[in-house]
Design an enzyme around this catalytic site. Structure first.
Site, PDB file in Angstrom:
ATOM      1  CB  SER A  83     -34.091  21.821  -1.343  1.00 45.53           C
ATOM      2  OG  SER A  83     -32.873  22.189  -1.255  1.00 45.53           O
ATOM      3  CG  HIS A  90     -34.003  21.683  -6.828  1.00 43.71           C
ATOM      4  ND1 HIS A  90     -34.321  22.948  -6.331  1.00 43.71           N
ATOM      5  CD2 HIS A  90     -33.582  20.866  -5.823  1.00 43.71           C
ATOM      6  CE1 HIS A  90     -34.143  23.046  -5.092  1.00 43.71           C
ATOM      7  NE2 HIS A  90     -33.597  21.953  -4.673  1.00 43.71           N
ATOM      8  CG  ASP A  94     -35.935  25.424  -8.154  1.00 47.41           C
ATOM      9  OD1 ASP A  94     -36.367  24.217  -8.687  1.00 47.41           O
ATOM     10  OD2 ASP A  94     -35.015  25.458  -7.212  1.00 47.41           O
TER      11      ASP A  94
END
EC number: 3.4.21.-
Length: 558
Positions: free
Chosen positions: A507, A360, A409
């Site tokens: 992230s 992502h 992911d």
């Protein structure tokens, strides 16, 4: 593109300003940090304990959720700091703290120096009764530094220096021989630093402003990140002295100085740079055979040691070189109105030419993307940084989002070589190993990053924390994620009180677990809810090992 406010990780609760600590919540958006981030001064506060309670033994409370992970022995990782003893009490634990430390994890020191027992000296915290001592300013002596000796008898000047007494009995001057300097002529011609001064072990104790340095165990530094009681202090040359050091990999040695009775700041030191050795004759250099650049000797090794007693210390500025595989993904264009150019995601270096990150994080054109290795301070271009463009982004083919939750992911970034090579190994840049087997739930692992996600600001300094792996059945319980965790994910969190330490990272950044002194990237920061109250959710790297190795082999001929 990056608008997942409620789902993706808001990963910062503690930020550092210079070498001092402040609290910062990304959820409040009350006051954005100063873009210049100049070092703030720190006011020391004293902790008082009730006379009818024992501050040396503190039990955990219901606010410390013991359902965060399955662990038959809550003392296995010894969560007690400063040599505290962990005592099992049913399903939880308490810490028996050595004096003068107290608190739930022995993290607080009783200040025996607040009444200034040292008349002409500095009050230092010790771990032996009476838990302080006075470092007297020469020629004062005695337990409280109140007695004065003849200034020049015996001669305090070293290396052949000549002592001259002033009118006041306590004043004197050392006339130093050539090439020596310092108050006592103690600094010789070889007292200099190389590079950024991380390895400096000299005796300079004054700053560029000629202020005297505080001792590293001064009572004024108890709440500072860097002091004699910090993690791996000896590794960084920090002990009971006031010599300049560079434990955080700044560009030169520094120290703390006293502003007033409760206030300190840090300044760079008046240390000289070592002379550069003579370079070989250019003609001779051309005759030397051209050697290929060496590859990385091994993976998962850091040159920054850990104490035998582990600490849960989330939210502190990470020591330079402690996470040498940490990657900063940066963009040259703003991603959204709230996400300006610069750092936006993390990653892990797994090969000189390959970075592992979250899928992502890769919805961006490669021409706007760069990878920075060895970064510690996002606001500085540091000498040990290495920067690369990205040749190719390779997402896992089954990456998808359902109900704003990312599944599978994971992505690989292939770096574009510079000068015929990718990353070069150094103390600040190393690869992390890929795991071959799963780690059991309850294993204590590490997260690191600048606390930035797609929706908020973060710290300029690299932060780190420790978390424990949580069994997926427990993470899928109704109190947590209620059956939204699949087998490509792993959860990790802390036994901390809600609102602290569980959101340090980025992230795409690494969750690393250690075994036999080697670190493995076991997870990739993916998503989470209720930062600080629920554990983070990570992509489980072991589920994608075949894809990682096959992709790298196909693309790079490994």
């Amino acid at each position: 593109m990056f608008v997942r406010m409620l789902v993706f990780r808001v990963l910062l609760l503690i930020a550092l300003v210079g070498k001092s600590v402040i609290g910062l919540s990304l959820m409040s958006f009350i006051a954005p940090p100063d873009p210049d981030w100049t070092p703030d001064d720190y006011y020391y506060s004293y902790e008082q304990s009730s006379p009818d309670e024992d501050p040396s033994v503190t039990q955990t409370t219901p606010e410390n959720p013991d359902w965060y992970y399955e662990d038959d022995d809550p003392c296995q990782s010894n969560p007690c700091e400063h040599g505290g003893d962990c005592i099992i009490r049913g399903d939880t634990f308490s810490c028996s703290c050595p004096a003068p430390f107290s608190g739930s994890r022995c993290q607080t020191a009783q200040n025996k120096c607040k009444d200034n027992p040292c008349v002409h000296g500095d009050c230092l915290i010790t771990q032996k009764h009476p838990y302080y001592r006075c470092a007297c300013k020469y020629p004062y002596t005695g337990p409280d530094c109140s007695k004065v000796l003849p200034a020049c008898r015996p001669n305090p000047c070293q290396n052949g220096g000549v002592c001259s007494r002033h009118r006041r009995r306590s004043r004197f001057t050392c006339a130093c021989p050539d090439q020596y300097k310092g108050k006592f002529c103690e600094i010789g011609p070889d007292d200099c630093y190389v590079g950024d001064g991380y390895s400096y072990r000299g005796k300079v104790s004054k700053t560029v402003n000629q202020n005297p340095c505080l001792y590293w165990n001064s009572h004024l530094l108890l709440q500072e990140t860097y002091n004699m009681f910090m993690e791996d202090a000896e590794t960084h040359g920090i002990a009971e002295h006031n010599f300049c050091r560079n434990p955080d990999g700044d560009h030169k040695p520094w120290c703390f100085v006293k502003v007033n009775s409760e206030k300190v700041k840090w300044e760079y030191c008046d240390v000289t740079v070592c002379p550069v050795p003579d370079t070989p004759n250019p003609v001779e250099s051309l005759l030397e055979p051209v050697m290929e650049l060496p590859g990385f000797e091994s993976c998962g090794k850091t040159e920054v040691a850990e104490h035998a007693v582990k600490r849960i210390y989330g939210g502190f500025k990470s020591t330079a070189g402690k996470h040498p595989w940490q990657v900063s993904l940066q963009t040259s264009l703003p991603l959204t109105t709230s996400m300006p150019q610069g750092h936006f995601c993390g990653g892990a270096l797994i090969h000189p030419c390959w970075v592992l990150t979250a899928a992502h994080c890769t919805d961006i054109n490669t021409k706007h993307l760069k990878v920075v290795l060895g970064d510690q301070d996002l606001k500085k271009t540091e000498s040990h940084e290495q920067t690369f463009r990205v040749e190719k982004i390779l997402k896992y083919s089954q990456y998808n989002e359902r109900d704003e939750i990312p599944h599978n992911d994971i992505a690989l970034l292939k770096l574009k070589p510079v000068g015929g090579h990718c990353a070069l190994e150094s103390r600040y840049v190393k690869t992390v190993c890929l795991p071959s087997d799963p780690f059991p739930s309850g294993t204590e692992c590490h997260i690191s990053g600048w606390g930035v996600t797609e929706t908020g600001e973060g710290s300029r300094q690299l932060l780190d924390a420790k978390v424990k792996l949580i069994a997926n059945p427990l993470c899928n319980s109704r109190q947590l994620y209620d059956h939204t965790i699949d087998d490509s994910m792993i959860c990790a969190g802390n036994l901390q009180k809600p609102g602290s330490d569980t959101c340090q990272g980025d992230s795409g950044g690494p969750l690393t677990c250690e075994k036999d002194g080697t670190y493995y990237v076991y997870g990739i920061v993916s998503w989470g809810q209720e930062c600080g109250k629920k554990p983070g959710v990570y992509t489980q790297v072991t589920k994608f090992l075949n894809w990682i190795k096959t992709t790298m082999h196909r693309e790079a001929g490994l």
